[in-house]
Design a protein around this motif. Structure first.
Motif, PDB file in Angstrom:
ATOM      1  N   HIS A 305       7.651 -30.892   1.477  1.00  0.00           N
ATOM      2  CA  HIS A 305       7.043 -29.862   2.319  1.00  0.00           C
ATOM      3  C   HIS A 305       7.668 -28.490   2.066  1.00  0.00           C
ATOM      4  O   HIS A 305       7.911 -27.705   2.979  1.00  0.00           O
ATOM      5  N   ARG A 326       4.518 -28.419  -0.197  1.00  0.00           N
ATOM      6  CA  ARG A 326       3.712 -28.823   0.944  1.00  0.00           C
ATOM      7  C   ARG A 326       2.250 -29.007   0.508  1.00  0.00           C
ATOM      8  O   ARG A 326       1.700 -28.214  -0.246  1.00  0.00           O
ATOM      9  N   SER A 328      -1.509 -29.470   2.278  1.00  0.00           N
ATOM     10  CA  SER A 328      -2.121 -29.240   3.592  1.00  0.00           C
ATOM     11  C   SER A 328      -2.513 -30.566   4.242  1.00  0.00           C
ATOM     12  O   SER A 328      -2.871 -31.535   3.565  1.00  0.00           O
ATOM     13  N   ASP A 329      -2.430 -30.598   5.565  1.00  0.00           N
ATOM     14  CA  ASP A 329      -2.767 -31.818   6.310  1.00  0.00           C
ATOM     15  C   ASP A 329      -4.220 -32.218   6.078  1.00  0.00           C
ATOM     16  O   ASP A 329      -4.541 -33.405   5.980  1.00  0.00           O
ATOM     17  N   ASP A 330      -5.109 -31.223   5.976  1.00  0.00           N
ATOM     18  CA  ASP A 330      -6.526 -31.527   5.737  1.00  0.00           C
ATOM     19  C   ASP A 330      -6.713 -32.226   4.398  1.00  0.00           C
ATOM     20  O   ASP A 330      -7.503 -33.173   4.283  1.00  0.00           O
ATOM     21  N   ARG A 333      -5.395 -35.826   4.696  1.00  0.00           N
ATOM     22  CA  ARG A 333      -6.294 -36.672   5.486  1.00  0.00           C
ATOM     23  C   ARG A 333      -7.531 -37.052   4.682  1.00  0.00           C
ATOM     24  O   ARG A 333      -7.989 -38.198   4.725  1.00  0.00           O
TER      25      ARG A 333
END
Length: 372
Positions: A305, A326, A328-330, A333
Motif C-alpha cells: 500500500h 497501493r 485501489s479498493d475498486d 473488488r
C-alpha cells in the motif's frame, strides 16, 4: 534397551524410535506411571503433549517414578519448551534430556538415538534430497498477502517454465485464495493420515491432489487449511520440498502463535511479513520482527500500500524484501468478483506488475532479499 514411550498413538511410536529400543507404549499419563512402576524400564521418552497437569508436577513425578539412573528424554511443545528447561534446572532433575521443539520425526529419532547411545540403522527413507524453497507469508491483516499469492507466482511460473511452483492456502480464518481459485475439491487435509509418518508422506504424489493451472502446467494450487499439529506441518513441508521447487504459503494472520505456525516459521526458508505502509503498522511489525529475531528467526518485510513518492525505509535492522504500490479498493473488488488476475489483464496496473518483476529479478540475480 527397554524403553517406555508416552505417546497418544501406539502404531506410530516406531517412527520416532531408533533401532535397539524394545518399546513399551503408554497412551496416557496415568498409564505411564503405572507401567513405569511395574516394569522399571531402562529409558523413558515422554511427549509433553500427553501430560495435562503443570510441568512442575508431572516431570518431577516422572523422575521419582523411575530409577535415578534411568535417562528420561522429553519431547516438548513450543509453548512449554522453555518452562520444561526451567523446571529441570530449578528442581535439579538429573538424567532428564530435553530435545528441541523444532525437530522433525527423523531428527527426534536421531536425537533419541544419540542420547541413548543407539545407532539408528532403520532409516530406510533415504537421505533428504528436497531442494524446494518454502516461503511463509503472513500479516497482521489486510496487507496484500492473498493478492500477492494470486499474481506473483504466475509471473514466476512464466519466467521459470522448468520449475514446479505450488501455492497453498493455509489461512484458516479467511480462505480467500481458495474461493478465488475454487480449491474446495483440492484439500490436502483429506490426506492427513499420510502426514503422521514422514516415509508415508514422501510416497504421496502431492501434485495430483493440487489444482493445475490451465495456462501454466508448472503452477499448482491447493487448500491446506486445517488445525494442524506441528509434526504434520513438518512432514508436509518436507515432502512438498521434494516435489516442488517453490512453495508459497498464504498463512494469513500472524496470530495466535500456535505450535503449527511456529513449526512453519522454523521450517520455512524465507519468512515474509506483509505490512501496510502506515506508521502504526510499521511500528507493530518492527516489534514483532525483533521478538522473533531473539528466537533466532530472520523475518523480512514486504511493504504494501505504498503511495507514489512515499518513503519506504522502516528502520535499521529490518530487511525489506520488497515493496508493492497501493491498488485501489475498486480495482481489487472487481478483480476478486470476476476472478480476474491483475497481471493477466489487458491493461494491468503497471506499478504493481513492475514491483513484482523487480522482486523476481532480484531473487534470480542474488537469491536474496530486495533491500530498499
Amino acid at each position: 534397551m527397554k524403553t517406555i514411550v508416552c505417546y497418544p498413538v501406539k502404531s506410530l511410536v516406531h517412527t520416532y524410535m531408533p533401532m535397539g529400543c524394545q518399546v513399551l507404549v503408554s497412551e496416557s499419563s496415568a498409564d505411564f506411571y503405572r507401567l513405569a512402576k511395574l516394569y522399571q524400564p531402562e529409558a523413558a521418552v515422554l511427549f509433553a503433549e500427553m501430560f495435562e497437569t503443570p510441568v512442575w508436577e508431572w516431570l518431577p513425578l516422572a523422575r521419582s517414578t523411575l530409577d535415578p539412573q534411568t535417562p528420561i528424554v522429553v519431547v516438548p511443545l513450543y509453548q512449554n519448551e522453555s518452562l520444561i528447561k526451567e523446571v529441570v534446572q530449578k528442581a535439579d532433575l538429573s538424567g532428564v534430556y530435553i530435545l528441541s521443539a523444532n525437530l522433525t520425526q527423523d531428527e527426534i529419532r536421531k536425537g533419541i538415538g544419540q542420547i541413548l547411545s543407539l545407532d539408528d540403522e532403520a532409516d530406510t527413507a533415504g537421505p533428504y534430497e528436497g531442494r524446494g524453497m518454502i516461503y511463509a507469508l503472513m500479516s497482521h491483516g489486510g496487507a496484500g498477502v492473498t493478492t500477492f499469492c494470486i499474481n506473483y507466482p504466475i509471473l514466476l511460473a512464466k519466467q521459470n517454465p522448468d520449475k514446479q511452483i505450488l501455492v497453498l492456502d493455509m489461512n484458516v480464518h479467511k480462505q480467500d485464495l481458495t474461493r478465488f481459485f475454487k480449491l474446495q475439491q483440492h484439500q490436502l487435509s483429506q490426506f492427513r493420515p499420510d502426514l503422521l509418518d514422514l516415509r508415508t508422506a514422501r510416497l504421496r504424489t502431492w501434485r495430483k491432489i493440487c489444482k493445475q493451472s490451465n495456462q501454466l502446467p508448472n503452477l499448482f494450487y491447493a487448500n491446506a487449511t486445517s488445525n494442524w499439529r506441528s509434526m504434520e506441518i513438518s512432514n508436509l513441508m518436507s515432502s512438498l520440498r521434494e516435489q516442488f521447487d517453490y512453495i508459497y504459503i498464504d498463512w494469513g494472520y500472524s496470530f495466535p502463535e500456535t505450535d503449527a505456525m511456529q513449526r512453519l516459521i522454523y521450517t520455512a526458508d524465507r519468512n515474509l511479513l506483509f505490512v501496510r505502509s502506515d506508521p502504526f503498522s510499521i511500528e507493530g511489525a518492527k516489534e514483532w520482527i525483533k521478538s522473533w529475531g531473539k528466537r533466532g528467526v530472520e523475518y523480512q518485510v514486504m511493504l504494501s500500500h505504498i503511495d507514489k513518492g512515499q518513503n519506504h525505509r522502516i528502520g535499521e535492522g529490518i530487511s525489506v524484501y520488497g515493496v508493492v504500490p497501493r491498488i485501489s479498493d475498486d480495482r481489487l473488488r472487481q478483480s476478486h468478483r470476476t476472478h480476474s488476475v491483475l497481471v493477466e489483464e489487458f491493461l494491468p496496473p503497471k506499478p504493481y506488475v513492475m514491483s513484482l518483476q523487480a522482486i523476481m529479478e532480484t531473487e534470480k540475480m542474488v537469491r536474496g532479499a530486495v533491500v530498499c
